[in-house]
Design a protein around this motif. Structure first.
Motif, PDB file in Angstrom:
ATOM      1  N   ARG A  74      56.905  20.160  41.528  1.00 35.93           N
ATOM      2  CA  ARG A  74      56.129  21.309  41.166  1.00 35.93           C
ATOM      3  C   ARG A  74      56.451  21.836  39.921  1.00 35.93           C
ATOM      4  NH1 ARG A  74      57.967  22.362  46.375  1.00 35.93           N
ATOM      5  NH2 ARG A  74      59.469  23.867  45.593  1.00 35.93           N
ATOM      6  N   ALA A  75      57.575  21.986  39.312  1.00 34.19           N
ATOM      7  CA  ALA A  75      57.706  22.410  37.869  1.00 34.19           C
ATOM      8  C   ALA A  75      57.125  21.550  36.716  1.00 34.19           C
ATOM      9  CB  ALA A  75      59.158  22.709  37.575  1.00 34.19           C
ATOM     10  N   MET A  76      56.951  20.274  36.951  1.00 37.44           N
ATOM     11  CA  MET A  76      56.764  19.354  36.177  1.00 37.44           C
ATOM     12  C   MET A  76      55.156  18.674  36.181  1.00 37.44           C
ATOM     13  SD  MET A  76      59.329  18.922  34.124  1.00 37.44           S
ATOM     14  CE  MET A  76      59.272  17.700  33.175  1.00 37.44           C
ATOM     15  N   ALA A  77      54.547  19.322  36.902  1.00 32.37           N
ATOM     16  CA  ALA A  77      53.185  19.118  37.456  1.00 32.37           C
ATOM     17  C   ALA A  77      52.192  18.761  36.081  1.00 32.37           C
ATOM     18  CB  ALA A  77      52.674  19.577  38.566  1.00 32.37           C
ATOM     19  N   ASP A  78      52.181  19.742  35.280  1.00 35.49           N
ATOM     20  CA  ASP A  78      51.376  19.598  33.993  1.00 35.49           C
ATOM     21  C   ASP A  78      52.055  19.769  32.696  1.00 35.49           C
ATOM     22  OD1 ASP A  78      52.236  22.032  34.094  1.00 35.49           O
ATOM     23  OD2 ASP A  78      50.146  23.045  34.268  1.00 35.49           O
ATOM     24  N   VAL A  79      53.187  19.096  32.684  1.00 29.17           N
ATOM     25  CA  VAL A  79      54.075  19.320  31.647  1.00 29.17           C
ATOM     26  C   VAL A  79      53.689  18.502  30.411  1.00 29.17           C
ATOM     27  CG1 VAL A  79      55.836  17.512  32.033  1.00 29.17           C
ATOM     28  CG2 VAL A  79      56.455  19.631  30.927  1.00 29.17           C
ATOM     29  N   GLY A  80      52.954  17.496  30.580  1.00 30.82           N
ATOM     30  CA  GLY A  80      52.351  16.823  29.284  1.00 30.82           C
ATOM     31  C   GLY A  80      53.384  15.676  28.585  1.00 30.82           C
ATOM     32  N   LEU A  81      54.426  15.458  29.037  1.00 26.59           N
ATOM     33  CA  LEU A  81      55.305  14.316  28.690  1.00 26.59           C
ATOM     34  C   LEU A  81      55.803  13.421  30.003  1.00 26.59           C
ATOM     35  CD1 LEU A  81      58.055  16.420  26.575  1.00 26.59           C
ATOM     36  CD2 LEU A  81      56.126  14.801  25.746  1.00 26.59           C
ATOM     37  N   PRO A  82      55.985  12.255  29.611  1.00 27.23           N
ATOM     38  CA  PRO A  82      56.329  11.505  30.592  1.00 27.23           C
ATOM     39  C   PRO A  82      57.670  11.727  31.268  1.00 27.23           C
ATOM     40  CG  PRO A  82      56.321  10.132  28.508  1.00 27.23           C
ATOM     41  CD  PRO A  82      55.729  11.540  28.256  1.00 27.23           C
ATOM     42  N   TRP A  83      58.240  11.785  32.342  1.00 28.73           N
ATOM     43  CA  TRP A  83      59.358  12.051  32.914  1.00 28.73           C
ATOM     44  C   TRP A  83      59.650  11.286  34.236  1.00 28.73           C
ATOM     45  CZ3 TRP A  83      60.094  14.472  37.557  1.00 28.73           C
ATOM     46  CH2 TRP A  83      59.062  14.982  38.383  1.00 28.73           C
ATOM     47  N   CYS A  84      60.858  11.405  34.505  1.00 25.21           N
ATOM     48  CA  CYS A  84      61.457  10.523  35.720  1.00 25.21           C
ATOM     49  C   CYS A  84      62.517  11.472  36.279  1.00 25.21           C
ATOM     50  CB  CYS A  84      61.692   8.923  35.757  1.00 25.21           C
ATOM     51  SG  CYS A  84      63.250   8.881  34.406  1.00 25.21           S
ATOM     52  N   ALA A  85      62.750  11.254  37.480  1.00 28.70           N
ATOM     53  CA  ALA A  85      64.004  11.890  38.208  1.00 28.70           C
ATOM     54  C   ALA A  85      65.019  10.936  38.616  1.00 28.70           C
ATOM     55  CB  ALA A  85      63.323  12.622  39.307  1.00 28.70           C
ATOM     56  N   LEU A  86      66.304  11.214  38.550  1.00 31.94           N
ATOM     57  CA  LEU A  86      67.432  10.296  38.696  1.00 31.94           C
ATOM     58  C   LEU A  86      68.483  11.128  39.761  1.00 31.94           C
ATOM     59  CD1 LEU A  86      68.193   8.165  35.725  1.00 31.94           C
ATOM     60  CD2 LEU A  86      66.825   7.579  37.563  1.00 31.94           C
ATOM     61  N   ARG A  87      68.972  10.589  40.787  1.00 29.48           N
ATOM     62  CA  ARG A  87      70.242  11.206  41.228  1.00 29.48           C
ATOM     63  C   ARG A  87      71.425  10.560  41.080  1.00 29.48           C
ATOM     64  NH1 ARG A  87      70.297  12.017  47.836  1.00 29.48           N
ATOM     65  NH2 ARG A  87      72.145  13.457  47.848  1.00 29.48           N
ATOM     66  N   GLY A  88      72.344  11.477  40.751  1.00 30.03           N
ATOM     67  CA  GLY A  88      73.777  10.966  40.656  1.00 30.03           C
ATOM     68  C   GLY A  88      74.744  11.740  41.535  1.00 30.03           C
ATOM     69  N   ALA A  89      75.775  11.158  41.481  1.00 32.33           N
ATOM     70  CA  ALA A  89      76.962  11.778  42.716  1.00 32.33           C
ATOM     71  C   ALA A  89      77.978  12.088  41.740  1.00 32.33           C
ATOM     72  CB  ALA A  89      76.997  10.690  43.771  1.00 32.33           C
ATOM     73  N   GLY A  90      78.914  13.104  42.360  1.00 32.59           N
ATOM     74  CA  GLY A  90      80.282  13.415  41.594  1.00 32.59           C
ATOM     75  C   GLY A  90      80.326  14.504  40.592  1.00 32.59           C
TER      76      GLY A  90
END
Length: 151
Positions: A74-90
């Motif tokens: 929702r926050a990045m819907a129209d940000v105008g830059l490429p982005w990706c999301a990763l999940r980390g642990a620890g």
């Protein structure tokens, strides 16, 4: 394309958007934002299998992680830059460094310390994520303050 690693969590899904605004204001149109959410209640083994160490969090439904990703989308819907999301642990600082090293990030962006007893206790025991990154990184670490609230 250069990368900027952004530490995100479920309480501040707008941090990635504010990081994008910062990058854009500095003229960074060829930047990919790599948004990393680190589940501090989980550990990963050498095969990449992640398990929660908190018995109160049901790993099978993964609703907690899904909420983080939904808020980020929702926050990045129209940000105008490429982005990706990763999940980390620890450990969040260690995971942000690991991802930054993997993608050759130009900088790491994190939010400021949250108010409250838990945040104070965490800071007392292990320091803040921002503080640990600032003292251990060869790359710039940017700490974005919380947005001012209207009176």
């Amino acid at each position: 394309m250069r990368s900027v690693v952004v530490g995100v969590d479920h309480k501040h899904p707008d941090l990635a958007r504010r990081a994008a605004s910062l990058v854009q204001s500095l003229g960074g149109s060829l930047i990919e934002l790599v948004c990393v959410w680190v589940d501090e209640t989980a550990v990963s083994d050498s095969r990449g299998f992640t398990v929660s160490v908190d018995p109160d969090i049901a790993v099978s439904s993964d609703a907690y992680g899904a909420d983080v990703l939904a808020g980020l989308n929702r926050a990045m819907a129209d940000v105008g830059l490429p982005w990706c999301a990763l999940r980390g642990a620890g450990d969040p600082a260690a995971e942000l460094v690991r991802v930054a090293d993997e993608v050759g990030a130009a900088m790491i962006v994190v939010g400021s310390r949250r108010p409250g007893l838990r945040s104070w206790a965490t800071n007392l025991v292990g320091g803040t994520v921002a503080g640990r990154l600032v003292h251990s990184q060869p790359r710039p670490v940017v700490v974005l303050p919380e947005p001012a609230t209207a009176p």
